[in-house]
Design a protein around this motif. Sequence first.
Motif, PDB file in Angstrom:
ATOM      1  N   ASP A  12       0.840  -1.196   0.000  1.00  0.00           N
ATOM      2  CA  ASP A  12       0.000   0.000   0.000  1.00  0.00           C
ATOM      3  C   ASP A  12       0.884   1.259   0.000  1.00  0.00           C
ATOM      4  N   SER A  13       0.250   2.418  -0.089  1.00  0.00           N
ATOM      5  CA  SER A  13       1.009   3.632  -0.362  1.00  0.00           C
ATOM      6  C   SER A  13       1.949   4.010   0.787  1.00  0.00           C
ATOM      7  N   LYS A  14       1.538   3.725   1.987  1.00  0.00           N
ATOM      8  CA  LYS A  14       2.381   4.047   3.135  1.00  0.00           C
ATOM      9  C   LYS A  14       3.689   3.244   3.075  1.00  0.00           C
ATOM     10  N   THR A  15       3.554   1.952   2.836  1.00  0.00           N
ATOM     11  CA  THR A  15       4.728   1.089   2.721  1.00  0.00           C
ATOM     12  C   THR A  15       5.613   1.539   1.564  1.00  0.00           C
ATOM     13  N   ARG A  16       4.995   1.881   0.442  1.00  0.00           N
ATOM     14  CA  ARG A  16       5.763   2.340  -0.716  1.00  0.00           C
ATOM     15  C   ARG A  16       6.562   3.585  -0.366  1.00  0.00           C
ATOM     16  N   TYR A  17       5.927   4.491   0.342  1.00  0.00           N
ATOM     17  CA  TYR A  17       6.606   5.733   0.703  1.00  0.00           C
ATOM     18  C   TYR A  17       7.794   5.467   1.616  1.00  0.00           C
ATOM     19  N   TYR A  18       7.600   4.691   2.663  1.00  0.00           N
ATOM     20  CA  TYR A  18       8.701   4.462   3.594  1.00  0.00           C
ATOM     21  C   TYR A  18       9.824   3.655   2.966  1.00  0.00           C
TER      22      TYR A  18
ATOM     23  N   VAL B 136      11.805   6.244   0.909  1.00  0.00           N
ATOM     24  CA  VAL B 136      12.578   7.156   1.751  1.00  0.00           C
ATOM     25  C   VAL B 136      13.760   6.447   2.402  1.00  0.00           C
ATOM     26  N   ASN B 137      13.532   5.224   2.870  1.00  0.00           N
ATOM     27  CA  ASN B 137      14.588   4.523   3.594  1.00  0.00           C
ATOM     28  C   ASN B 137      15.605   3.848   2.693  1.00  0.00           C
ATOM     29  N   LYS B 138      15.125   3.224   1.618  1.00  0.00           N
ATOM     30  CA  LYS B 138      16.031   2.471   0.769  1.00  0.00           C
ATOM     31  C   LYS B 138      16.740   3.340  -0.269  1.00  0.00           C
ATOM     32  N   ILE B 139      16.119   4.424  -0.652  1.00  0.00           N
ATOM     33  CA  ILE B 139      16.721   5.250  -1.698  1.00  0.00           C
ATOM     34  C   ILE B 139      16.708   6.706  -1.258  1.00  0.00           C
ATOM     35  N   PRO B 140      17.424   7.005  -0.165  1.00  0.00           N
ATOM     36  CA  PRO B 140      17.342   8.364   0.395  1.00  0.00           C
ATOM     37  C   PRO B 140      17.817   9.449  -0.565  1.00  0.00           C
ATOM     38  N   GLU B 141      18.686   9.095  -1.549  1.00  0.00           N
ATOM     39  CA  GLU B 141      19.116  10.128  -2.510  1.00  0.00           C
ATOM     40  C   GLU B 141      17.911  10.822  -3.136  1.00  0.00           C
ATOM     41  N   PHE B 142      16.888  10.019  -3.480  1.00  0.00           N
ATOM     42  CA  PHE B 142      15.736  10.595  -4.147  1.00  0.00           C
ATOM     43  C   PHE B 142      14.979  11.521  -3.216  1.00  0.00           C
ATOM     44  N   ALA B 143      14.628  11.003  -2.065  1.00  0.00           N
ATOM     45  CA  ALA B 143      13.826  11.768  -1.117  1.00  0.00           C
ATOM     46  C   ALA B 143      14.447  13.138  -0.871  1.00  0.00           C
ATOM     47  N   GLN B 144      15.785  13.190  -0.948  1.00  0.00           N
ATOM     48  CA  GLN B 144      16.434  14.466  -0.689  1.00  0.00           C
ATOM     49  C   GLN B 144      16.478  15.379  -1.914  1.00  0.00           C
ATOM     50  N   ARG B 145      16.629  14.763  -3.086  1.00  0.00           N
ATOM     51  CA  ARG B 145      16.822  15.595  -4.276  1.00  0.00           C
ATOM     52  C   ARG B 145      15.544  15.888  -5.045  1.00  0.00           C
ATOM     53  N   VAL B 146      14.481  15.138  -4.759  1.00  0.00           N
ATOM     54  CA  VAL B 146      13.249  15.261  -5.533  1.00  0.00           C
ATOM     55  C   VAL B 146      12.162  15.914  -4.687  1.00  0.00           C
ATOM     56  N   PRO B 147      11.457  16.916  -5.224  1.00  0.00           N
ATOM     57  CA  PRO B 147      10.372  17.524  -4.448  1.00  0.00           C
ATOM     58  C   PRO B 147       9.265  16.528  -4.122  1.00  0.00           C
TER      59      PRO B 147
ATOM     60  N   SER C 218       1.134  14.096   2.174  1.00  0.00           N
ATOM     61  CA  SER C 218       1.277  14.989   3.312  1.00  0.00           C
ATOM     62  C   SER C 218       0.625  14.380   4.556  1.00  0.00           C
ATOM     63  N   GLU C 219      -0.548  13.845   4.341  1.00  0.00           N
ATOM     64  CA  GLU C 219      -1.298  13.134   5.378  1.00  0.00           C
ATOM     65  C   GLU C 219      -0.474  11.962   5.948  1.00  0.00           C
ATOM     66  N   LEU C 220       0.072  11.157   5.057  1.00  0.00           N
ATOM     67  CA  LEU C 220       0.854   9.988   5.466  1.00  0.00           C
ATOM     68  C   LEU C 220       2.048  10.397   6.317  1.00  0.00           C
ATOM     69  N   ARG C 221       2.736  11.442   5.894  1.00  0.00           N
ATOM     70  CA  ARG C 221       3.934  11.891   6.593  1.00  0.00           C
ATOM     71  C   ARG C 221       3.602  12.357   8.001  1.00  0.00           C
ATOM     72  N   LYS C 222       2.441  12.980   8.131  1.00  0.00           N
ATOM     73  CA  LYS C 222       1.997  13.480   9.428  1.00  0.00           C
ATOM     74  C   LYS C 222       1.718  12.311  10.379  1.00  0.00           C
ATOM     75  N   THR C 223       0.915  11.371   9.922  1.00  0.00           N
ATOM     76  CA  THR C 223       0.454  10.246  10.731  1.00  0.00           C
ATOM     77  C   THR C 223       1.597   9.576  11.480  1.00  0.00           C
ATOM     78  N   SER C 224       2.481   8.973  10.704  1.00  0.00           N
ATOM     79  CA  SER C 224       3.529   8.181  11.351  1.00  0.00           C
ATOM     80  C   SER C 224       4.785   9.014  11.547  1.00  0.00           C
ATOM     81  N   GLU C 225       4.714   9.927  12.398  1.00  0.00           N
ATOM     82  CA  GLU C 225       5.804  10.822  12.867  1.00  0.00           C
ATOM     83  C   GLU C 225       6.555  11.497  11.726  1.00  0.00           C
TER      84      GLU C 225
END
Lengths: 191, 191
Positions: free
Chosen positions: B148-154, B157-168, B184-191
Amino acid sequence: MFKKKLKEYIDRYVLLDESDFEHFYDSLSIQKFKKKEYLLEKGKICRNYFFIAEGLVRTYDYNEKGIEKIVQFGIDNWWFTNTDSFINQTKSRLNIQAIEETTVLKISKETLDLIYKEIPKIETLFRIITEKTLIAQQRSSYFYMKEDSKTRYYHLVNKIPEFAQRVPQYMIASYLDITPEYLSELRKTSE
Amino acid sequence: MFKKKLKEYIDRYVLLDESDFEHFYDSLSIQKFKKKEYLLEKGKICRNYFFIAEGLVRTYDYNEKGIEKIVQFGIDNWWFTNTDSFINQTKSRLNIQAIEETTVLKISKETLDLIYKEIPKIETLFRIITEKTLIAQQRSSYFYMKEDSKTRYYHLVNKIPEFAQRVPQYMIASYLDITPEYLSELRKTSE
DNA sequence: AAATTCACTTAAGATACCTTAAGAACGAAT
DNA sequence: ATTCGTTCTTAAGGTATCTTAAGTGAATTT
């Protein structure tokens, strides 16, 4: 029969002289799978690349809830394998199973690597097969990302009717990433 | 610099002698793209295979509502193209655009096909690159289908941090196939 | 032939994710 | 410094799709 089918397949992509074809053909072995038999089981290393001479197979796994998730179908005249496990010779995360009685011609990784050196045109052939597989994979990923489930279903039924006829509904649902119940709903709604 | 980067890349996959490498390198041309410039525009034929020496690009299209859908990112030290359009030399359905200032080494289809004949090891190299691209594509498709989308997001972010930092964020949302608001909602929920 | 399993359907309530709209924070342009 | 555009956030109500559960008919096994 199968030898002729393979020859026709290869002729579409590279020009291979008779003796090279014979040599390649001799490196293949034939194998039959009954309905529900496994070409590859999760946890094992995928030793072979399969040419599906006749039949229908699926690649699938179970999600965290224990529900089957089909990620790919393979049908007559396709070269089929678990690319990740085959290329890297690592344990497969996926099962490959015959949906119908299926006959394959198969070649092992070591043999194929040898053949690449002996017959460069076979390396070219597999370069082209991999390119085609990649293109098909990307097209379908992009399509399934962009479209909703109803569109995905009608696309599958209209563009690839072989599947809709040969594959049970619940497998189509699994492949389309929806529940069988919801697919049933969709089919009812429109028409 | 770029020549050395390419050499290191190639060395990982095939053994190429000095003169072959030089010949291959001479077939490449260098090109710089500013932020937001297009490496390939929808509707045009993708003439080149790009080695991203430095920078970050994205492949995207618009859905029927006019919203951008990103299907792939490409980053330093990757060979990158629109495979479908490049291999078949057909009109692209996708745009490739620089997210950051990007420098590429590029080779045209005709030149590459010539090189395959002159230096079979380059054909082997691109067979391997295509295999790796296919494996990566399948892994990510299967992952994104199962989770699901939450798992995809984490995972992203965790496995490919280069992207999370360089991509809006909004591009990450587009790639993850969710709206920026929901991300935005997802990021808020789980800290 | 009866019993059992399998594939599909129906329906009600639940949830993941979307749409719209508005505001806040930040950097870029005047 | 002020204005403006871009990115991100918040919140309310809506929709697509899921979950659970029960029912039906066809196919397979006993």
